[in-house]
Design a protein around this motif. Structure first.
Motif, PDB file in Angstrom:
ATOM      1  N   ALA A  26       3.456   3.333  -1.089  1.00 18.22           N
ATOM      2  CA  ALA A  26       3.455   2.443   0.072  1.00 18.22           C
ATOM      3  C   ALA A  26       2.338   1.405  -0.051  1.00 18.22           C
ATOM      4  CB  ALA A  26       3.294   3.252   1.349  1.00 18.22           C
ATOM      5  N   ALA A  27       1.156   1.848  -0.510  1.00 24.33           N
ATOM      6  CA  ALA A  27       0.023   0.930  -0.681  1.00 24.33           C
ATOM      7  C   ALA A  27       0.333  -0.092  -1.768  1.00 24.33           C
ATOM      8  CB  ALA A  27      -1.235   1.712  -1.034  1.00 24.33           C
ATOM      9  N   TYR A  28       0.983   0.371  -2.834  1.00 25.42           N
ATOM     10  CA  TYR A  28       1.352  -0.532  -3.927  1.00 25.42           C
ATOM     11  C   TYR A  28       2.344  -1.594  -3.443  1.00 25.42           C
ATOM     12  CZ  TYR A  28       3.978  -2.115  -8.018  1.00 25.42           C
ATOM     13  OH  TYR A  28       4.631  -2.884  -8.943  1.00 25.42           O
ATOM     14  N   ARG A  29       3.355  -1.166  -2.726  1.00 22.63           N
ATOM     15  CA  ARG A  29       4.364  -2.109  -2.229  1.00 22.63           C
ATOM     16  C   ARG A  29       3.753  -3.122  -1.271  1.00 22.63           C
ATOM     17  NH1 ARG A  29       9.340   2.198  -1.144  1.00 22.63           N
ATOM     18  NH2 ARG A  29      10.155   2.174  -3.291  1.00 22.63           N
ATOM     19  N   MET A  30       2.858  -2.651  -0.418  1.00 21.79           N
ATOM     20  CA  MET A  30       2.208  -3.544   0.538  1.00 21.79           C
ATOM     21  C   MET A  30       1.334  -4.559  -0.206  1.00 21.79           C
ATOM     22  SD  MET A  30      -0.207  -2.523   3.786  1.00 21.79           S
ATOM     23  CE  MET A  30       1.097  -1.422   4.393  1.00 21.79           C
ATOM     24  N   LEU A  36       2.484 -11.530  -3.810  1.00 23.16           N
ATOM     25  CA  LEU A  36       3.625 -12.422  -4.085  1.00 23.16           C
ATOM     26  C   LEU A  36       3.845 -13.438  -2.969  1.00 23.16           C
ATOM     27  CD1 LEU A  36       6.120  -9.823  -5.614  1.00 23.16           C
ATOM     28  CD2 LEU A  36       4.759 -11.531  -6.825  1.00 23.16           C
ATOM     29  N   SER A  37       3.545 -13.043  -1.745  1.00 25.74           N
ATOM     30  CA  SER A  37       3.762 -13.960  -0.617  1.00 25.74           C
ATOM     31  C   SER A  37       2.748 -15.090  -0.602  1.00 25.74           C
ATOM     32  CB  SER A  37       3.712 -13.185   0.713  1.00 25.74           C
ATOM     33  OG  SER A  37       2.408 -12.660   0.933  1.00 25.74           O
ATOM     34  N   THR A  38       1.598 -14.884  -1.233  1.00 27.23           N
ATOM     35  CA  THR A  38       0.555 -15.931  -1.243  1.00 27.23           C
ATOM     36  C   THR A  38       0.472 -16.646  -2.591  1.00 27.23           C
ATOM     37  OG1 THR A  38      -1.121 -14.286  -1.891  1.00 27.23           O
ATOM     38  CG2 THR A  38      -0.816 -14.691   0.462  1.00 27.23           C
ATOM     39  N   ARG A  39       1.391 -16.341  -3.485  1.00 31.99           N
ATOM     40  CA  ARG A  39       1.366 -16.952  -4.826  1.00 31.99           C
ATOM     41  C   ARG A  39       1.626 -18.452  -4.729  1.00 31.99           C
ATOM     42  NH1 ARG A  39       5.052 -14.837  -9.944  1.00 31.99           N
ATOM     43  NH2 ARG A  39       3.960 -16.012 -11.600  1.00 31.99           N
ATOM     44  N   SER A  40       0.772 -19.224  -5.402  1.00 34.13           N
ATOM     45  CA  SER A  40       0.906 -20.678  -5.366  1.00 34.13           C
ATOM     46  C   SER A  40       0.328 -21.257  -6.641  1.00 34.13           C
ATOM     47  CB  SER A  40       0.174 -21.252  -4.145  1.00 34.13           C
ATOM     48  OG  SER A  40       0.106 -22.658  -4.222  1.00 34.13           O
ATOM     49  N   ILE A  51      -6.818  -7.577  -4.293  1.00 34.62           N
ATOM     50  CA  ILE A  51      -5.763  -6.555  -4.292  1.00 34.62           C
ATOM     51  C   ILE A  51      -5.148  -6.449  -5.689  1.00 34.62           C
ATOM     52  CG2 ILE A  51      -3.491  -5.941  -3.384  1.00 34.62           C
ATOM     53  CD1 ILE A  51      -4.314  -7.325  -0.758  1.00 34.62           C
ATOM     54  N   CYS A  52      -4.950  -7.596  -6.314  1.00 36.08           N
ATOM     55  CA  CYS A  52      -4.408  -7.635  -7.668  1.00 36.08           C
ATOM     56  C   CYS A  52      -5.326  -6.878  -8.630  1.00 36.08           C
ATOM     57  CB  CYS A  52      -4.261  -9.093  -8.107  1.00 36.08           C
ATOM     58  SG  CYS A  52      -3.563  -9.317  -9.742  1.00 36.08           S
ATOM     59  N   THR A  53      -6.628  -7.074  -8.488  1.00 33.74           N
ATOM     60  CA  THR A  53      -7.615  -6.374  -9.324  1.00 33.74           C
ATOM     61  C   THR A  53      -7.520  -4.867  -9.125  1.00 33.74           C
ATOM     62  OG1 THR A  53      -9.134  -8.252  -9.217  1.00 33.74           O
ATOM     63  CG2 THR A  53     -10.082  -6.110  -9.795  1.00 33.74           C
ATOM     64  N   GLN A  54      -7.384  -4.456  -7.889  1.00 34.85           N
ATOM     65  CA  GLN A  54      -7.313  -3.028  -7.567  1.00 34.85           C
ATOM     66  C   GLN A  54      -6.067  -2.388  -8.167  1.00 34.85           C
ATOM     67  OE1 GLN A  54      -7.428  -2.258  -3.365  1.00 34.85           O
ATOM     68  NE2 GLN A  54      -7.678  -0.048  -3.611  1.00 34.85           N
TER      69      GLN A  54
END
Length: 315
Positions: A26-30, A36-40, A51-54
């Motif tokens: 669940a944490a991974y999906r979140m 992905l929603s903030t990718r620009s 979060i990506c680093t974690q």
């Protein structure tokens, strides 16, 4: 009873493990949704980068996340160009942190394609890459696992950047092989360094023969031997001597298929100049069919070719 710890049953342990896995999922999906929603291509959110680093620290094999980080690095590179005073220092600090992340990832998975590729990509974009440090790091990783082909591939890349001499690399390879002949990665790496010619092929033949006599059952040195024997600069006299030494080795190791295979490789070229080896080659394949029945079909095909050559020679 009082004072005694309660031991969880197997079913209870399974249920608890499943709950933990679901929580991580669940944490991974979140986290992935947030990233992905903030990718620009123009900007990024530091929170998403964290979060990506974690996520990568726990699983460095998610290629999408490495690609996103590359996009972010390119953004940072463009930002540094607009700041003549502090731009390079800020970019250096950012990329040093990125290199540190790959080290963390490689500690959890030393054979992560994504982490190794990303590390090299970052260094290529680094204002002041420390290739000597990378070279020392490779030696450290090889001391942990000298069969990690990712490290060997990376070494070839860094070698070109650091400017290490071929002579030193050959010496390095020889030292490692003397410590452990049973290392296919070391043999393969050596084949990418060593350009066989009339001056070097004799030394390579001696080295690999020492290896196969030390451990005849190990396949890695035999493959290198085949590569050496395929070179046209080996005199027929050296091949005859090698064949004689393998005859002696077979007396000591009658159940080793590799000895017979090496004799087939040798007689395959020797029979072009001396027909007496044609009969021997047929005999060797007949022995291999009995010794290694799992590859019977393969040897039978080779045997037919050898018998055809023998029939042509007799005529």
């Amino acid at each position: 009873m009082h004072g005694r710890l309660k031991v969880k049953t197997t079913e209870e342990q399974r249920i608890e493990k499943h709950k933990q896995q679901q929580k991580k999922l669940a944490a991974y999906r979140m986290g992935m949704k947030q990233i992905l929603s903030t990718r620009s291509i123009d900007s990024y959110e530091p929170e998403s980068l964290a979060i990506c680093t974690q996520i990568l620290s726990g699983n460095p094999d998610i290629y999408t996340l490495w690609n996103i980080r590359k996009e972010i690095i390119l953004i940072e590179i463009e930002k540094s160009k607009s700041n003549d005073i502090e731009g390079e220092d800020q970019l250096t600090k950012f990329l040093d942190n990125e290199i540190g992340l790959t080290e963390t990832c490689l500690k959890s998975n030393p054979k992560s394609y994504g982490a190794w590729h990303h590390r090299y990509w970052v260094l290529l974009h680094h204002p002041n890459p420390n290739w000597t440090r990378e070279f020392n790091l490779i030696s450290m990783y090889l001391s942990y696992d000298d069969r990690n082909f990712h490290v060997w591939d990376y070494r070839r890349l860094i070698l070109q950047k650091k400017g290490e001499t071929l002579e030193n690399e050959i010496k390095f390879s020889t030292n490692l092989l003397n410590e452990n002949f049973s290392n296919y990665s070391s043999w393969h790496y050596r084949s990418t360094l060593r350009k066989l010619d009339a001056d070097t092929v004799g030394n390579e033949l001696t080295l690999v023969q020492n290896a196969v006599f030390t451990d005849p059952a190990d396949s890695s040195a035999w493959f290198y031997l085949r590569w050496v024997l395929s070179h046209p600069n080996i005199p027929c006299g050296d091949k005859e001597e090698a064949l004689e030494s393998f005859e002696q080795l077979q007396e000591l190791e009658p159940e080793c298929k590799w000895v017979l295979l090496a004799k087939c490789w040798l007689t395959g070229s020797l029979c072009l100049n001396d027909k007496k080896h044609v009969d021997k080659r047929v005999e060797y394949y007949q022995q291999l069919i009995k010794l290694d029945p799992q590859r019977k079909g393969q040897y039978e095909d080779y045997l037919k070719a050898a018998e055809t050559k023998k029939a042509v020679g007799d005529n």
